[in-house]
Structures are given as C-alpha cells and as structure tokens.
Design a protein around this motif. Structure first.
Motif, PDB file in Angstrom:
ATOM      1  N   GLY B 417      -6.720  -6.460  -7.362  1.00  0.00           N
ATOM      2  CA  GLY B 417      -6.679  -7.240  -6.131  1.00  0.00           C
ATOM      3  C   GLY B 417      -5.370  -6.994  -5.401  1.00  0.00           C
ATOM      4  O   GLY B 417      -4.336  -6.737  -6.038  1.00  0.00           O
ATOM      5  N   ILE B 418      -5.436  -7.012  -4.072  1.00  0.00           N
ATOM      6  CA  ILE B 418      -4.250  -6.804  -3.247  1.00  0.00           C
ATOM      7  C   ILE B 418      -4.207  -7.920  -2.205  1.00  0.00           C
ATOM      8  O   ILE B 418      -5.205  -8.154  -1.519  1.00  0.00           O
ATOM      9  N   TRP B 419      -3.043  -8.577  -2.113  1.00  0.00           N
ATOM     10  CA  TRP B 419      -2.897  -9.632  -1.106  1.00  0.00           C
ATOM     11  C   TRP B 419      -1.724  -9.308  -0.204  1.00  0.00           C
ATOM     12  O   TRP B 419      -0.577  -9.289  -0.639  1.00  0.00           O
ATOM     13  N   THR B 420      -2.003  -8.974   1.034  1.00  0.00           N
ATOM     14  CA  THR B 420      -0.973  -8.684   2.030  1.00  0.00           C
ATOM     15  C   THR B 420      -1.615  -8.764   3.408  1.00  0.00           C
ATOM     16  O   THR B 420      -2.820  -8.555   3.548  1.00  0.00           O
ATOM     17  N   ASP B 421      -0.788  -9.054   4.417  1.00  0.00           N
ATOM     18  CA  ASP B 421      -1.302  -9.093   5.781  1.00  0.00           C
ATOM     19  C   ASP B 421      -1.325  -7.711   6.414  1.00  0.00           C
ATOM     20  O   ASP B 421      -1.795  -7.541   7.527  1.00  0.00           O
ATOM     21  N   LYS B 422      -0.769  -6.721   5.706  1.00  0.00           N
ATOM     22  CA  LYS B 422      -0.589  -5.407   6.306  1.00  0.00           C
ATOM     23  C   LYS B 422      -1.683  -4.449   5.860  1.00  0.00           C
ATOM     24  O   LYS B 422      -1.773  -4.097   4.678  1.00  0.00           O
TER      25      LYS B 422
END
Lengths: 284, 474
Positions: B417-422
C-alpha cells in the motif's frame, strides 16, 4: 358458445422509457406474410426523432457512469426477460413470415446474442485498452469510452438483426435511437416492452417505427448525435446519410451484408468507442 | 463521550443447518467412512458433522470429474457453459443473505463483511467469468484456447466461499471440471454451493466438493488423474505442493502468504490513511493473505499517525460476528489463536512495544484484541513472519528509497500500500515494489475484473480478470 375475442395490442413508439404514439398521429399498416392485417404501427416523424435524441442524450452520461458490472447485470436481465417472452417473439416472427422452426431458432439466437454482449460490459476495456510502454518516466494507459448518442438504422432481420446491432451499441455506455425494420417493425416494439421491464434506464434505448427513408436522414444530420450505424439502410440512402453525417463528423458504421448467425466479433462495439490515453509522470 | 450500541443481531433463522453433511460427488451427496465436526468459533458450539473424504473418495470424485470433462463439459459450446455460470451467479445472489450468515457462523467473520464484501464479490466473480466462457478466443491466449482437464483445488478458511468462487468460476468458464476441497474449519458454504450447483442443474461431476483436512488435500493434489492444481493457503504447504507436483506435468498455481507493507509518506492525508491502515490489518480479523501487516510510516509523521491510529482502534467493536455493528469478529480456530498469541508474545520478548485498546472479549470462543506493535525492528519475527491475525507491526523510514527497501525486505510479495498525495510518487513506488497488487490511497480492494496474485514466495499465477483465465487454458 362463441370463441373468446382476443384483446389486441397497440404498437407505439418507445422514447425515454415511455410508449407514446407518434406526435404526427400517423400510422402504417403492418400485415403478415399472407397479407392479413396485424396492426397499425406508429409512423414516427422528424419530431419523434428529435424527442428520442433528447431522451438519449439525457440518459447517456448516467448510463456511461455506471460500472461495467452494473451494465452487464442489467443487460443480462434483458436476456432473462426475453427468455420469458420467448413464445410471444416466436409468434411475432411467424407473423413476419418465418416458419415455426426458423422463428424459434432466431429467437434463441437473439437471446444468446444478448447474453454474449452482456458479458462484454466489464471486459471490453481489458481487450481494447492497454498500458503503453512510452520512452520516458511516464505511466501511460489507454481506455475505451463510449462515443455518446448513436443512431441505429436496424436491418430487416426483425429480432436477431435488431439485437445484433443494438446490444453492442449500449453495452459500452452509449445510448441509442433505433429505427426498426420497416417491413417487420412489431418485434422491435415488443422488445421495447422487455427493455421497459428490465431495469434499463429510460432513454438509454429508444425505438422508432416508420419509414426508414424518412427518418434516417434526420438522424444522420442531427447535430447532437455522435455516431450512426447504417446497417439497415439501403445503398443510396446510406450514402446520403453518410454525407449528412460528415457535417458534425459522426462516426459511421456501414458494414457489408451481415450473416446474423455468425460470431459477431468486437467490431460493432469498437465502432462506437473512443480511446482515451492518459499520461502521468513517475518520480519521487 | 461515547455511545452505547444496542445489540443488532442478524437472524440465524435464514440458515437451515442439517445435523450432518456428506461429500458432493458426481452430482450426489454421499457419505464417507469418517466424519469431523465444524464449530462456530465465536461460541465453540458444534454446527454440523461433516464427511471426511478418504483416498477412495478422492478417486471417485476425480473419476467423476474426468467423465464429466470428457463427455459433457469439455465438448460443450462456451455459450452453454456461460449460461450455467450465469445461473449459478443468480442463485448466489438470490441466496446471498443465507450464505452470508452461514459464512459468519462457520468462519467467525462479521456479518457486515460477509454480507457487504464476500457475497457480492462471490456472485460478481461467477457473473464475470460466465461472460468469458463464450469469449475465450478474445482473451489473448491464441485463437483456440483449450481447457486443461480436471482441476484439483484446495482453498483456505479465511474467505471460504470467495476463494471457492476464485477457483471454480474461471475453471468452469474455460471448460475444466473441478474437485474442490474446502478448509477443514469452514466447509459449510462450499456444501451450500454444491446445492446451488444442483439447483442450476449443472451436469453431474462438473463440480465435486470433498470436505476433509490436510490428508484429503494431499490425496487430491497428488492424484494422477488431476491435470491442474490450484492452491490458496500458507507458503509452507505451497512449497510441499510444488514439490509433490514437480515432474508430473500438472499445471500449478499458488496463492500463498504475505507480509504486506503499507507505506505512509509525510504528505499523505492522515485520516484517510488511518482508515486504510485499519482496513488493511483488522479487516477479517487480519486473516487476509494480502493484509497490510507492516506499517511503514515516514518519521516526520509517525507520532501523529500513531496517535490517530490508536484513537481509531479504540472505536473498533470486537464481538458477536452476527451483530451488524461488529467490526472485528472471532479468530477462526483455537490453533490459529494459539499461533497469533505465540507470535505476539515473541514481539514483546524481542523488544517491541505492544498496545491494544481497552477491549472486553467474550468468554467463550476464540478472540484476540486489535493489537499494534511499535519499535519494531526488521529482524523481529513479527516483522518477518505472517501472523494472519489482527496484529500490526509499525516500522519507520526517512526517505522514499528506504521505504521501498524495507517494503521489499521480505520473502513475500503479494501486496503493498502507498499513501501520498503525489501521483508521481505513487507510480514511482509502485514501479519499485516487488508485489503483485499495489493499492494507492486505498487498501484491500478486490474486483473480479482485477488480477490478484503474488511475486516471490507469495506464489505464482493470477486469479481474477482476463489474466485469471490463463491458469485454466492451454
């Protein structure tokens, strides 16, 4: 004791999920193969075409926004309802001149054809879409999207032909305005009754009966129609329609003679799909 | 301030349990020599007695599947197979509440999950692959793809009916017949599925269900009459199966364990990330092979993220799986509970810090409170081994490169999983993560159209989507 007198059905148009008569008040007489009177079908007018396009446009965004799975469920439901009216369709095809066995074969093929297309709703993107290996730090992918409102001049095969041109248009999220077979329009209206009871949103499919040569040019020149399928238009009419369609650069599908019993392939779906490609940079 | 919840139990009346169940072979329920009991893990009450298939039962089932393959299912046009699968999909939809309740009482998972996640996905999976049965030449595996023959399939207890769907739907769509063994602790929905096959008038022998334990599974995958083996379960058993299949010419797909990293970058929307972390590790009591069991938090946001995570964990409701407000249900078995306890204890012994919210657990049944470990080192067992329970290990990182390095530092490779706004960072990380499924700003999403499966020791082959057909075609 006298035999019970049957109650006959009024065959009307199917526009925006409702069954109006033609605004023109006109009808055409439909006879069976032996020349016996069957019904007065509605003879749609230019204004009916325009009303149908308005309904199709209104329904298009919502229909396209549904998930492929949901559209597949609804179209499969259409097949279930078709199966339930199998006997009725066989009778109507016999009225259109088919023998008992031929009529039954055609109805079965039409139901199976509808099931075949229903299954494409959540698969066509997996066959026509792609991830594209561009030379640079970009994620690049292409997905199909529906073209919009599609005018369909249906062929004279009154049920299998109609299903074979209609299902591929709507399964991907287009909405349709269909001009039904001129010589055998009644199964199209009975199909409309199936559609009206299958959770297909009003306006997604609109069915008109009447004279092709009168209606097709209005569809072909309509500025809010995005594509036209001329399968059922004879040569001269098709050429005129193709010219008219050029005005707003409609996508035109003009296949040769169709064998409705053959594997349909994906061409009738891809004819009414746009390809959208998205670029996105890759990097921390 | 907190709100009290009144009990909101789903009725069990919809399920009509029989005292005992046989094997489903060649279209009929038949008895076996031995039986075993299946229990409700939330109460430890016996639900039913179930047949334990022996080697002779496996012989009969494989022979029935072969007969059905040769005479009916193999030669049948795809359009007709499709209609059977559509029937099955519809029957599942019609009986979905009953099946959801049955799944919850046999497995221990909350009714909210079985009703809103498992069953809709089960029906959708059959519906999706029904549509492929008559379109196989379009799937990209050549103009005339052919089935393999008889598939021997062994599935786990964490998503009993969903794993059955993942196995049976593509196998049948491609023209194979199957012998399937459900897990020992969760046989009941597979037996209900056998009834559904009968209701659909599926030809006898196309689907055979053999209940039993490890020995039954071994007899099935080692049976010479099986052309294809598909297994979902632990990496350890997967390895044994790979060895036993080696040299036989059988085709094999394996969907095994995982130790997924859930990476939270400093620009992530933290509340959304917290929901994703909770869903990633506490969904289905953490009995999920792709669970986000390692939280990798960027140092600059780690403290704030943990505060919010603990606050959220304190609101999780653990208890009666049939209560519609329950978030975390029962652990599936005493054995699994013992394993979770043993690994959690090792975490404390090795020096990590353990935390659970105040949480009252029922007296009977198998329960484990949602747990988070901080101060976890990459060498700790709780950072390396699959716990398969509601236990989260938190590690930190400073740079994106370090996050990827740590995420890939595992023999597993099922999900991440990846959590970032970018957006560009999502794709940068996704390119580098050695995992078969990468979720970005979401977690534990499943869809029949989307391929699922692992890298490395999480197995090989994909289930779902167009790719899922490949495992059942030649």
């Amino acid at each position: 004791m006298s035999e019970r007198l049957s109650v006959r059905k009024t065959y009307k148009l199917f526009i925006g999920g409702a069954f109006p008569r033609s605004e023109s008040g006109r009808t055409v007489i439909v006879n069976d193969a032996k020349g016996r009177f069957l019904a007065n079908a509605a003879r749609a007018s230019r204004k009916d075409v325009r009303d149908a396009v308005v309904a199709a446009r209104k329904a298009q965004a919502g229909w396209a926004a549904r998930t492929g799975y949901n559209r597949g469920q609804i179209l499969y439901r259409v097949a279930e309802m078709l199966e339930g009216r199998r006997g009725q369709f066989v009778e109507e095809l016999r009225g259109a001149g088919l023998g008992k066995t031929a009529a039954a074969v055609e109805v079965d093929a039409a139901i199976d054809r509808w099931v075949w297309y229903a299954g494409w709703a959540d698969k066509i993107a997996q066959v026509t879409g792609s991830a594209n290996a561009v030379s640079g730090p970009f994620f690049n992918f292409s997905t199909p999207e529906p073209t919009g409102v599609v005018g369909v001049i249906a062929p004279d095969s009154p049920l299998l032909g109609l299903v074979s041109v209609l299902a591929p248009v709507v399964v991907t999220g287009n909405t349709a305005v269909v001009v039904a077979s001129e010589s055998a329009p009644l199964p199209a209206i009975t199909l409309a009754e199936v559609l009206a009871t299958s959770d297909v949103p009003g306006g997604v499919i609109n069915l008109l009966t009447g004279h092709r040569a009168e209606l097709a040019p209005w569809l072909a020149s309509h500025q809010d129609v995005n594509a036209i399928d001329l399968t059922g238009a004879p040569g001269d009419l098709a050429a005129d329609c193709e010219r008219a369609a050029a005005d707003n650069l409609k996508r035109v599908h003009r296949p040769g003679d169709a064998d409705w019993s053959a594997d349909p392939g994906t061409a009738r779906m891809t004819a009414f799909l746009e390809t959208k490609t998205v670029w996105h940079p890759v990097g921390v | 301030m907190s709100f009290e919840y009144a009990p909101a139990p789903e009725s069990r009346d919809i399920v009509d349990l029989k005292p005992s169940y046989g094997l489903y072979v060649d279209g009929e329920f038949v008895e076996a020599k031995n039986t075993f009991k299946t229990i409700n893990p939330a109460t430890e009450e016996t639900l039913a007695e179930v047949a334990e298939a022996g080697a002779d039962d496996v012989d009969r089932a494989v022979a029935a599947a072969r007969r059905a393959y040769d005479t009916v299912w193999g030669p049948m046009p795809g359009a007709e197979r499709a209609k059977y699968l559509f029937r099955i999909a519809r029957l599942i939809q019609e009986r979905s509440r009953e099946l959801a309740v049955l799944e919850s009482i046999d497995n221990g998972k909350p009714i909210r999950e079985s009703r809103d996640v498992d069953l809709p996905l089960v029906a959708a999976h059959f519906f999706y692959y029904a549509g492929w049965a008559d379109k196989l030449p379009y799937a990209g595996f050549g103009p005339d793809p052919r089935p393999l023959g008889v598939a021997g399939q062994v599935i786990p207890w964490n998503f009993p009916l969903l794993m059955l769907a993942w196995k049976i739907a593509p196998a049948l769509a491609c023209g194979n017949t199957v012998v399937l063994k459900p897990a020992e602790t969760t046989p009941l929905t597979a037996l209900a599925f056998a009834e559904i096959c009968a209701q659909a008038e599926l030809p006898p022998g196309v689907v055979n269900i053999l209940t039993g334990a490890g020995e039954t599974g071994r007899a099935l995958v080692e049976h010479p009459g099986v052309d294809k083996v598909a297994f979902t379960g632990s990496t350890e058993v997967g390895r044994q199966i790979a060895r036993s299949v080696a040299g036989t010419g059988k085709r094999l797909t394996l969907e095994l364990g995982g130790k997924a990293a859930n990476i939270v970058f400093d620009d992530a929307p933290l509340d959304q990330a917290v929901e994703g972390i909770v869903n990633g590790i506490f969904f289905n009591q953490g009995h999920v092979c792709c669970a986000g069991s390692r939280l990798l938090a960027q140092e600059s946001v780690a403290d704030e993220l943990l505060d919010r995570l603990k606050a959220r964990m304190a609101t999780l409701r653990v208890g009666d799986p049939l209560d519609k407000n329950t978030d975390v249900g029962a652990i599936n078995s005493a054995a699994q509970l013992a394993k979770i306890r043993e690994l959690s204890d090792s975490g404390e012994v090795e020096g990590a810090t353990r935390w659970s919210p105040a949480c009252e657990l029922p007296e009977r049944g198998f329960w484990f409170a949602p747990t988070v470990f901080t101060g976890v080192a990459a060498s700790h067992r709780i950072a390396r081994e699959e716990i398969f329970g509601p236990v989260l290990s938190v590690l930190t990182f400073r740079t994106p490169a370090e996050a990827v390095e740590k995420a890939n530092n595992t023999p597993y490779g099922l999900s991440a999983g990846i959590w970032t706004d970018k957006g560009s960072r999502i794709l940068w990380a996704a390119e580098r993560l050695r995992a078969g499924v990468v979720w970005a700003n979401t977690f534990n999403k499943f869809d029949p159209a989307s391929p699922f499966g692992g890298y490395k020791e999480s197995g090989f082959g994909r289930e779902g989507g167009r790719h899922g057909l490949e495992a059942y075609l030649r």
